[in-house]
Design a protein around this motif. Structure first.
Motif, PDB file in Angstrom:
ATOM      1  N   ALA A  49      54.111  16.530   7.049  1.00  0.00           N
ATOM      2  CA  ALA A  49      52.748  16.869   7.428  1.00  0.00           C
ATOM      3  C   ALA A  49      52.241  18.062   6.626  1.00  0.00           C
ATOM      4  N   GLN A  50      53.086  19.079   6.437  1.00  0.00           N
ATOM      5  CA  GLN A  50      52.684  20.240   5.664  1.00  0.00           C
ATOM      6  C   GLN A  50      52.381  19.856   4.215  1.00  0.00           C
ATOM      7  N   LEU A  51      53.208  18.979   3.642  1.00  0.00           N
ATOM      8  CA  LEU A  51      52.980  18.512   2.281  1.00  0.00           C
ATOM      9  C   LEU A  51      51.633  17.814   2.163  1.00  0.00           C
ATOM     10  N   PHE A  52      51.364  16.889   3.073  1.00  0.00           N
ATOM     11  CA  PHE A  52      50.134  16.107   2.977  1.00  0.00           C
ATOM     12  C   PHE A  52      48.898  16.908   3.397  1.00  0.00           C
ATOM     13  N   LEU A  53      49.083  17.943   4.194  1.00  0.00           N
ATOM     14  CA  LEU A  53      47.959  18.837   4.483  1.00  0.00           C
ATOM     15  C   LEU A  53      47.454  19.490   3.199  1.00  0.00           C
ATOM     16  N   ARG A  54      48.389  19.871   2.331  1.00  0.00           N
ATOM     17  CA  ARG A  54      47.984  20.459   1.051  1.00  0.00           C
ATOM     18  C   ARG A  54      47.354  19.415   0.142  1.00  0.00           C
ATOM     19  N   VAL A  55      47.917  18.223   0.138  1.00  0.00           N
ATOM     20  CA  VAL A  55      47.398  17.158  -0.723  1.00  0.00           C
ATOM     21  C   VAL A  55      45.964  16.788  -0.348  1.00  0.00           C
ATOM     22  N   PHE A  56      45.686  16.713   0.954  1.00  0.00           N
ATOM     23  CA  PHE A  56      44.389  16.225   1.426  1.00  0.00           C
ATOM     24  C   PHE A  56      43.454  17.335   1.890  1.00  0.00           C
ATOM     25  N   ALA A  57      43.747  18.582   1.517  1.00  0.00           N
ATOM     26  CA  ALA A  57      42.894  19.695   1.924  1.00  0.00           C
ATOM     27  C   ALA A  57      41.457  19.464   1.463  1.00  0.00           C
ATOM     28  N   VAL A  58      40.508  19.719   2.357  1.00  0.00           N
ATOM     29  CA  VAL A  58      39.089  19.555   2.042  1.00  0.00           C
ATOM     30  C   VAL A  58      38.571  20.844   1.429  1.00  0.00           C
ATOM     31  N   PRO A  59      37.855  20.780   0.274  1.00  0.00           N
ATOM     32  CA  PRO A  59      37.338  22.002  -0.371  1.00  0.00           C
ATOM     33  C   PRO A  59      36.442  22.795   0.565  1.00  0.00           C
ATOM     34  N   ALA A  60      36.413  24.096   0.359  1.00  0.00           N
ATOM     35  CA  ALA A  60      35.600  24.982   1.190  1.00  0.00           C
ATOM     36  C   ALA A  60      34.118  24.686   1.002  1.00  0.00           C
ATOM     37  N   ALA A  61      33.349  24.904   2.063  1.00  0.00           N
ATOM     38  CA  ALA A  61      31.901  24.688   2.004  1.00  0.00           C
ATOM     39  C   ALA A  61      31.208  25.920   1.455  1.00  0.00           C
ATOM     40  N   SER A  62      30.045  25.689   0.816  1.00  0.00           N
ATOM     41  CA  SER A  62      29.290  26.803   0.255  1.00  0.00           C
ATOM     42  C   SER A  62      28.414  27.494   1.280  1.00  0.00           C
ATOM     43  N   GLY A  63      28.150  26.802   2.388  1.00  0.00           N
ATOM     44  CA  GLY A  63      27.315  27.428   3.411  1.00  0.00           C
ATOM     45  C   GLY A  63      27.312  26.599   4.657  1.00  0.00           C
ATOM     46  N   GLY A  64      27.406  27.245   5.791  1.00  0.00           N
ATOM     47  CA  GLY A  64      27.392  26.528   7.054  1.00  0.00           C
ATOM     48  C   GLY A  64      28.734  25.858   7.284  1.00  0.00           C
ATOM     49  N   SER A  65      28.914  25.360   8.452  1.00  0.00           N
ATOM     50  CA  SER A  65      30.150  24.677   8.811  1.00  0.00           C
ATOM     51  C   SER A  65      29.842  23.508   9.703  1.00  0.00           C
TER      52      SER A  65
END
Length: 225
Positions: free
Chosen positions: A194-210
């Protein structure tokens, strides 16, 4: 020509990816859990309970999974946990995906086929976990129960998880659920996967708002069905 840091991705462009990952991960989770069932070599802790209840009631495992998930979600109320889109979708999607896969995939016969189903089920389950949790749309109902108990009792997450999962495995086994080498292999490998695939599928940070709905600490929320 110099290159600077990668520009944050606008939240409006992240949402379609996050939703695709969320539902793709949940569908894959249900399918991968079905492969573990078909291997006959042992299930993940919560599915030992689900299979035992299915054996006793005559209801499909997917339906049992959904009903148990909804019941666990009700336990969030006194624990003051807040569900997110991922939490509710978890309850509704995984059981249906499991039943659909079980309907289309026969039991494995022979040690080679059973072992292949087991390994594929565990690895795909780890990938599904990474896909789902990386979206940060909220933990699954069973993980929320554990983190809620951690907050209310002061006991460590590890202790709470161990106590809850030993209880569900013992209860499920007594009801007829399958415990075996697959149960042990799942327990020792799902965290690193799970830790491995969390890094693989990490979503890029947003530029504004959440757009996070009831987000949390993804690395502390490895879901168990």
């Amino acid at each position: 020509m110099s290159t600077g840091p990668t520009a944050p991705v606008p939240a409006s462009k992240r949402l379609p990816r996050r939703l695709t990952q969320l539902y793709g991960g949940l569908l894959l989770y249900g399918a991968s859990s079905a492969l573990l069932v078909r291997s006959g070599l042992g299930l993940e802790p919560w599915n030992v309970l689900h299979q035992g209840l299915a054996e006793r009631t005559g209801v499909s495992m997917g339906v049992v999974l959904t009903v148990v998930g909804a019941f666990v979600l009700l336990l969030w109320i006194p624990l003051r946990q807040r569900p997110g889109l991922g939490t509710v979708s978890n309850v509704l999607v995984i059981g249906a995906a499991m039943d659909a896969t079980l309907a289309g995939v026969p039991d494995a016969h022979g040690w080679a086929a059973r072992g292949a189903f087991l390994v594929a089920g565990i690895v795909l389950n780890g990938a599904a976990t990474g896909l789902y949790i990386a979206t940060r749309f909220g933990p699954g109902p069973r993980d929320g129960l554990m983190t809620g108990l951690n907050r209310r009792t002061g006991a460590s997450v590890r202790l709470v998880r161990t106590a809850v999962e030993v209880t569900v495995v013992a209860t499920g086994f007594a009801l007829g659920g399958t415990v075996g080498v697959g149960t042990l292999l799942y327990a020792v490998t799902i965290g690193p996967l799970a830790q491995l695939f969390l890094r693989v599928f990490a979503v890029p940070a947003a530029s504004g708002g959440s757009t996070v709905v009831a987000g949390g600490q993804p690395r502390a929320a490895i879901l168990r069905r």
